[in-house]
Write an enzyme that holds these catalytic residues in place. Structure first.
Site, PDB file in Angstrom:
ATOM      1  N   LYS A  66       9.431 -22.624 -25.950  1.00 38.89           N
ATOM      2  CA  LYS A  66       8.098 -22.128 -25.601  1.00 38.89           C
ATOM      3  C   LYS A  66       7.304 -23.330 -25.141  1.00 38.89           C
ATOM      4  CE  LYS A  66       7.854 -18.401 -29.036  1.00 38.89           C
ATOM      5  NZ  LYS A  66       7.411 -18.069 -30.413  1.00 38.89           N
ATOM      6  N   ASN A  97      10.601 -15.519 -38.266  1.00 34.18           N
ATOM      7  CA  ASN A  97       9.369 -16.318 -38.323  1.00 34.18           C
ATOM      8  C   ASN A  97       9.217 -17.032 -39.676  1.00 34.18           C
ATOM      9  OD1 ASN A  97       8.254 -13.965 -36.172  1.00 34.18           O
ATOM     10  ND2 ASN A  97       7.758 -16.082 -35.696  1.00 34.18           N
ATOM     11  N   LYS A 147      14.976  -7.758 -29.391  1.00 34.80           N
ATOM     12  CA  LYS A 147      14.820  -8.630 -30.569  1.00 34.80           C
ATOM     13  C   LYS A 147      14.005  -7.890 -31.610  1.00 34.80           C
ATOM     14  CE  LYS A 147      11.615 -12.483 -31.144  1.00 34.80           C
ATOM     15  NZ  LYS A 147      11.244 -13.811 -30.627  1.00 34.80           N
ATOM     16  N   LEU A 148      14.522  -7.853 -32.834  1.00 37.86           N
ATOM     17  CA  LEU A 148      13.806  -7.193 -33.926  1.00 37.86           C
ATOM     18  C   LEU A 148      13.172  -8.242 -34.824  1.00 37.86           C
ATOM     19  CD1 LEU A 148      16.503  -4.561 -35.076  1.00 37.86           C
ATOM     20  CD2 LEU A 148      14.721  -4.301 -33.314  1.00 37.86           C
ATOM     21  N   LYS A 149      11.913  -8.017 -35.153  1.00 38.40           N
ATOM     22  CA  LYS A 149      11.261  -8.880 -36.136  1.00 38.40           C
ATOM     23  C   LYS A 149      11.742  -8.452 -37.520  1.00 38.40           C
ATOM     24  CE  LYS A 149       8.448 -11.441 -33.667  1.00 38.40           C
ATOM     25  NZ  LYS A 149       8.485 -12.920 -33.741  1.00 38.40           N
ATOM     26  N   ASP A 153      14.404 -12.049 -35.476  1.00 39.41           N
ATOM     27  CA  ASP A 153      13.488 -13.188 -35.636  1.00 39.41           C
ATOM     28  C   ASP A 153      12.736 -13.047 -36.958  1.00 39.41           C
ATOM     29  OD1 ASP A 153      11.728 -15.279 -35.391  1.00 39.41           O
ATOM     30  OD2 ASP A 153      10.707 -14.527 -33.596  1.00 39.41           O
ATOM     31  N   GLU A 192      16.825 -15.973 -35.450  1.00 40.76           N
ATOM     32  CA  GLU A 192      15.783 -16.936 -35.053  1.00 40.76           C
ATOM     33  C   GLU A 192      14.918 -17.345 -36.245  1.00 40.76           C
ATOM     34  OE1 GLU A 192      13.507 -15.326 -31.818  1.00 40.76           O
ATOM     35  OE2 GLU A 192      11.974 -16.887 -31.896  1.00 40.76           O
ATOM     36  N   GLY A 230       8.224 -16.081 -26.049  1.00 40.91           N
ATOM     37  CA  GLY A 230       6.961 -15.513 -25.569  1.00 40.91           C
ATOM     38  C   GLY A 230       5.900 -15.607 -26.638  1.00 40.91           C
ATOM     39  N   SER A 271      10.567  -8.004 -27.529  1.00 44.27           N
ATOM     40  CA  SER A 271      10.438  -8.299 -28.949  1.00 44.27           C
ATOM     41  C   SER A 271       9.769  -7.118 -29.635  1.00 44.27           C
ATOM     42  CB  SER A 271       9.607  -9.569 -29.126  1.00 44.27           C
ATOM     43  OG  SER A 271       9.332  -9.803 -30.486  1.00 44.27           O
ATOM     44  N   ASP A 319      12.874 -21.775 -33.414  1.00 42.62           N
ATOM     45  CA  ASP A 319      11.676 -21.569 -32.613  1.00 42.62           C
ATOM     46  C   ASP A 319      10.599 -22.527 -33.149  1.00 42.62           C
ATOM     47  OD1 ASP A 319       9.229 -20.662 -31.609  1.00 42.62           O
ATOM     48  OD2 ASP A 319       9.500 -18.569 -32.140  1.00 42.62           O
TER      49      ASP A 319
HETATM   50  O1  SMG Z   1       5.442 -12.475 -25.826  1.00 44.30           O
HETATM   51  O2  SMG Z   1       7.073 -11.084 -25.954  1.00 44.30           O
HETATM   52  C1  SMG Z   1       6.266 -11.829 -26.463  1.00 44.30           C
HETATM   53  C2  SMG Z   1       6.283 -12.010 -27.973  1.00 44.30           C
HETATM   54  C3  SMG Z   1       7.572 -12.522 -28.441  1.00 44.30           C
HETATM   55  O3  SMG Z   1       8.118 -12.218 -30.723  1.00 44.30           O
HETATM   56  C4  SMG Z   1       7.561 -12.903 -29.907  1.00 44.30           C
HETATM   57  N1  SMG Z   1       6.922 -14.055 -30.245  1.00 44.30           N
HETATM   58  O4  SMG Z   1       8.073 -15.977 -32.994  1.00 44.30           O
HETATM   59  O5  SMG Z   1       8.964 -15.588 -31.109  1.00 44.30           O
HETATM   60  C5  SMG Z   1       8.036 -15.421 -31.894  1.00 44.30           C
HETATM   61  C6  SMG Z   1       6.850 -14.561 -31.571  1.00 44.30           C
HETATM   62  C7  SMG Z   1       5.586 -15.350 -31.714  1.00 44.30           C
HETATM   63  C8  SMG Z   1       4.357 -14.547 -31.613  1.00 44.30           C
HETATM   64  S1  SMG Z   1       4.162 -13.505 -32.963  1.00 44.30           S
HETATM   65  C9  SMG Z   1       2.512 -13.059 -33.057  1.00 44.30           C
HETATM   66 MG    MG Z   2      10.142 -16.618 -32.837  1.00 37.15          MG
END
Ligand code: SMG
Ligand code: MG
Length: 386
Positions: free
Chosen positions: A280, A208, A178-180, A206, A231, A308, A152, A256
């Site tokens: 998760k 969020n 995966k790109l935020k 993703d 996501e 994760g 990520s 998610d």
């Molecule tokens: O543990 O590789 C990891 C992080 C993966 O992007 C990740 N998690 O929304 O999926 C999600 C985020 C939640 C944590 S963001 C602080």
């Molecule tokens: Mg997510």
């Protein structure tokens, strides 16, 4: 098992680089760890009548601040010490012991706090499995001994910086990137990554929960980049709007934050709010519920992958075991320890050739290394059963 006491420990670990998402920047990981100490007897102790001492580790994935969801580390610590651990002690007093399989119902009187509950259940399960010499993987029903490892990638200061970071992970061999994204950091960076690394790169994004239905035209522009999934584009409590959005996009919508229970997953599937589910364990209250979400999705033909939460080696080991179940057909956010930590508190989880090995030892199959654990510990308390 009988529980004699529970240690609640807070660790603070520096990240190798800042991790930026649509809701903020993280520079360290503050996490609550749970160590359950007790005794097992009878069959679980190999016929040992007197009872053998066992301990197990759990990791609470709540972040330091309530930005990913409503839980946060200090709140989890408080609910564990004040309500959840006492409920477990009371159950041991009443019935003579607890099993991982009844932790969920014992803790059910407390509303919410799934990440805290999940950590306690994980610790009991680890102790129970160490007692019987069974790995998390075989207990959960794993069908693979390695799992594909995705990474990520946080929001970067510039598109060039993003291309460098992604290039580094691609060189390392990650199986999926995966790109935020967030409004203002979406079409342009995604297009740049797709152009630079080509059509073969397994790519997903993703958000969020950073968008609204008014952004449908921007999100639809992502369709041309052939993403595995989008996501959590919209609010966590809005399945109906996700269903609406899904009809307007070619890219599969994945949920998610919205998937907080088996029931939420069933609703999301029935409403067609998503075509893919991120699982998760912490978010749904533990690995046992995570397995039930997996079973439900598998039965409905909905592919799942393991999310994760910047876990230490403890949570990472458990996630690798979970990700080895048959319905996990997409690479998870199960990266090597070095993705976030220069030094993990356990032996590092290693990504090799795009895969992470599923631990085979009893319980989690990994343990904290004492002096490393101490180095990162900022607080410890012991809750004694009376
Ligand atoms: O543990 O590789 C990891 C992080 C993966 O992007 C990740 N998690 O929304 O999926 C999600 C985020 C939640 C944590 S963001 C602080
Ligand atoms: Mg997510």
């Amino acid at each position: 098992m009988k529980i004699t006491g529970v240690e609640l420990r807070t660790v603070r670990m520096p990240l190798v680089s800042p991790f930026e998402t649509s809701f903020g920047v993280q520079r360290e990981r503050l996490a609550v760890l749970v160590r359950v100490v007790g005794t097992v007897s009878g069959a679980a102790a190999g016929g040992d009548r007197k009872g053998r001492e066992v301990q197990g580790w759990g990791e609470c994935v709540a972040m330091e601040a309530p930005l990913y969801n409503s839980e946060y580390a200090a709140g989890s610590l408080e609910v564990l010490r004040r309500y959840l651990v006492p409920l477990l002690f009371r159950e041991v007093e009443r019935t003579g012991g607890v099993t991982a399989e009844n932790v969920e119902s014992v803790l059910a009187p407390v509303v919410g706090h799934r990440m805290a509950k999940g950590a306690l259940e994980m610790a009991v399960l680890d102790a129970q499995l160490r007692g019987s010499g069974t790995s998390f993987a075989s207990y959960l029903g794993a069908v693979r001994d390695t799992v594909p490892s995705g990474v990520s990638v946080g929001i970067q200061p510039s598109v060039n910086a993003l291309l460098d970071v992604v290039g580094e992970y691609v060189t390392q061999g990650y199986a999926r990137v995966k790109l935020k994204i967030r409004p203002g950091w979406d079409v342009v960076p995604v297009e740049a990554v797709r152009n630079r690394f080509g059509d073969l790169l397994a790519l997903q994004v993703d958000a969020n929960a950073a968008y609204s239905l008014a952004d449908v035209r921007t999100l639809a522009r992502l369709d041309e980049f052939d993403l595995l999934l989008l996501e959590q584009p919209l609010a966590r409590d809005d399945l109906r709007q996700h269903a609406e959005l899904a009809t307007r996009l070619r890219t599969p919508v994945c949920l998610d934050e919205s998937i907080t229970s088996v029931r939420a997953a069933a609703d999301a599937i029935a409403l067609r709010a998503c075509r893919v589910v991120n699982i998760k364990a912490g978010r749904v209250g533990g690995y046992l519920t995570a397995r039930r979400v997996h079973d439900l999705c598998l039965a409905n033909g909905v592919p799942v992958w393991c999310g994760g939460m910047l876990e230490t080696g403890l949570g990472r080991a458990a996630n690798a075991a979970l990700a080895a179940l048959p319905g996990f057909t997409l690479p998870g956010d199960v990266s090597g320890s070095d993705r976030f930590y220069e030094r993990d508190i356990t032996e590092p989880i290693v990504m090799d050739d795009g895969q992470v090995a599923v631990p085979t030892g009893a319980g989690l199959g990994v343990e904290p290394i004492k002096d490393v654990l101490e180095r990162f510990t900022v607080a410890t308390e012991w809750v004694q059963a009376d």
